[in-house]
Design a protein around this motif. Sequence first.
Motif, PDB file in Angstrom:
ATOM      1  N   TYR A  20      -9.402   1.541   1.420  1.00 48.72           N
ATOM      2  CA  TYR A  20      -8.412   1.141   0.599  1.00 48.72           C
ATOM      3  C   TYR A  20      -7.547   2.344   0.426  1.00 48.72           C
ATOM      4  CZ  TYR A  20     -10.568  -2.687  -2.047  1.00 48.72           C
ATOM      5  OH  TYR A  20     -11.553  -4.578  -1.638  1.00 48.72           O
ATOM      6  N   ALA A  21      -8.205   3.651   0.708  1.00 45.26           N
ATOM      7  CA  ALA A  21      -7.428   4.631   0.550  1.00 45.26           C
ATOM      8  C   ALA A  21      -6.995   4.758   1.674  1.00 45.26           C
ATOM      9  CB  ALA A  21      -8.164   6.297   0.741  1.00 45.26           C
ATOM     10  N   LEU A  22      -7.008   4.575   3.078  1.00 49.87           N
ATOM     11  CA  LEU A  22      -5.962   4.273   4.479  1.00 49.87           C
ATOM     12  C   LEU A  22      -4.481   3.841   3.866  1.00 49.87           C
ATOM     13  CD1 LEU A  22      -4.898   4.673   6.739  1.00 49.87           C
ATOM     14  CD2 LEU A  22      -6.401   2.736   7.763  1.00 49.87           C
ATOM     15  N   LEU A  72      -2.896   8.466  10.545  1.00 52.69           N
ATOM     16  CA  LEU A  72      -3.959   8.481   9.358  1.00 52.69           C
ATOM     17  C   LEU A  72      -4.633   7.376   9.260  1.00 52.69           C
ATOM     18  CD1 LEU A  72      -0.826   7.412   6.921  1.00 52.69           C
ATOM     19  CD2 LEU A  72      -2.703   9.155   6.794  1.00 52.69           C
ATOM     20  N   CYS A  73      -4.800   5.956  10.654  1.00 48.77           N
ATOM     21  CA  CYS A  73      -5.494   5.143  11.208  1.00 48.77           C
ATOM     22  C   CYS A  73      -6.659   6.443  11.771  1.00 48.77           C
ATOM     23  CB  CYS A  73      -4.503   4.381  12.167  1.00 48.77           C
ATOM     24  SG  CYS A  73      -4.201   2.881  11.121  1.00 48.77           S
ATOM     25  N   ASP A  74      -6.683   7.170  12.884  1.00 44.03           N
ATOM     26  CA  ASP A  74      -7.361   7.941  13.646  1.00 44.03           C
ATOM     27  C   ASP A  74      -8.135   8.617  12.186  1.00 44.03           C
ATOM     28  OD1 ASP A  74      -8.417   8.996  15.972  1.00 44.03           O
ATOM     29  OD2 ASP A  74      -7.495  11.465  15.382  1.00 44.03           O
ATOM     30  N   ARG A  75      -7.970   9.019  11.418  1.00 45.07           N
ATOM     31  CA  ARG A  75      -8.036  10.253  10.785  1.00 45.07           C
ATOM     32  C   ARG A  75      -9.427   9.110  10.154  1.00 45.07           C
ATOM     33  NH1 ARG A  75      -5.069  12.032   6.132  1.00 45.07           N
ATOM     34  NH2 ARG A  75      -4.163  13.192   7.518  1.00 45.07           N
ATOM     35  N   HIS A  76      -8.983   7.355   9.737  1.00 42.97           N
ATOM     36  CA  HIS A  76     -10.664   6.623   9.268  1.00 42.97           C
ATOM     37  C   HIS A  76     -10.924   5.956   9.928  1.00 42.97           C
ATOM     38  CE1 HIS A  76      -9.248   7.375   4.714  1.00 42.97           C
ATOM     39  NE2 HIS A  76      -7.441   7.458   5.089  1.00 42.97           N
TER      40      HIS A  76
END
Length: 491
Positions: A20-22, A72-76
């Motif tokens: 959800y944070a993403l 952001l997607c890479d981070r998550h």
Amino acid sequence: MIDQHPSQAGLQDAPAAVPYALLDDIRGVVGARHLRIGAAADVDPGTNPENLGAGIIVAPATTEEVAAVVRLCDRHGVPVVAQGGRTGLVGGSVSEPGEIVLSLERMNRIERLDAVERTAVVQAGVVLEALRQAAAEHRLEPGIDLAARGSATVGGMVSTNAGGVMAFRNGVMRHRVLGLEAVLADGSVYRDMTRVVKNAAGYDLKHLFIGAEGTLGIVTRAVLKLDPTPRATATALFGLPSVTAALDLIRLALDSETGQLRAAEALWRSFIDLTASAHGWSEPDFELDQPFYLLLALGGGREEALRAEFEKLFGDILERHPETTGIVAGSKRQEEALWRLREDTDIIYRAHAAAPSYDVSVPLSQIDGYVDRILTGLGTIDPELKPFVFGHLADGNLHIVLNRRGPLPTALAAALYADLAALGGSFSAEHGVGSKRIHALAATADRTKLKLMRRVKDTLDSHALMNPGKVLPLVPPPDNDSNRNGVEAHA
């Protein structure tokens, strides 16, 4: 790990595998209106309902927003599936829960169209027909055309290295791209927006992204070459006794002193019978009684001169192949009717839902023997198989659609793909590999090529988050040559 349930309305419908944070962070980048979660009933899935399987669609408006979303997607650790017009036929943009669809629909601006340079700088979401219309105002054209022109986007065409009806003369998308911008898996941006043809300044890295189907990066902008548009066009349909006769006619048309050949589209008898019947098309003095038909288009200065050139071509081909018949479109309405016979391929799928389709390239000198061989091979497997064959004859690209619902026995793929590589052809001419043709690539490609592809993928997308499950198998093939001449395991 799943974050706590958010307070924002709508996020509770998100697939549990996506944090959800993403989604909160993505919404902060693109705005709440441009993050769609759930069934997305207002979104057309295109050619495959599984395109929207992820259930989450984000639509950035700029390259910077694309880069921010990808970071952001890479981070998550959440995979990203880039989508354009969703016109692909090999499952290249299918998605599933746990992934995020990144749509380029809002990046639809033609940023620059220069009639002197004959170039266009466009965002990835520009639809081909929009570019065609804008260029036509300056008597220019993109030099590439295909039936899905009303929905196919430039980014998707670059990513699949699209071909179309003019490839025999102008090349495929790879030959139309001068410069490119793409967002990499870590969110960095590759920029080479060169607007000139001559550029010998080091490795031409843009070609890594052309035809990569979004597995190495997301194409966001491109510089395309434009060509002058002919002042007039004319179209004719010829009935011919053989492929050999058709190739003779193409050679004559290429040597024409009056017009420039713009299209040479092949229609085998079963295909034109189906489309003509569906459209109620007929001409009093032109019977559909030949085994093979060829749709030709010429461009030039005057329509009357082009029609006269078709009459001359008809006389010349009659001397070599007396069985030839022909008809020249006498109006734009008749011209459009002839092109519908070739371009309305949806008729096949209305008659045979989920019919398996194949897209091969065959050297011109091998086409006649190849078609005879596959028809015999398919008939041996199942006498009821009556494939529809059509395609871009001048460059050897054949489309083969079976009158059957899939999935089909692997022997059918064997009949279609056997010896193609040895002939100098390809199992995928212009549709790409996607998810449906991975096995064909793994089974037929040179081992060293596959190793290099894997190294490039691992280097540019080390976490395998860019359009996973497309083009390359998730597990590398065995390090041996035992399957070099094999065929794909699944049709």
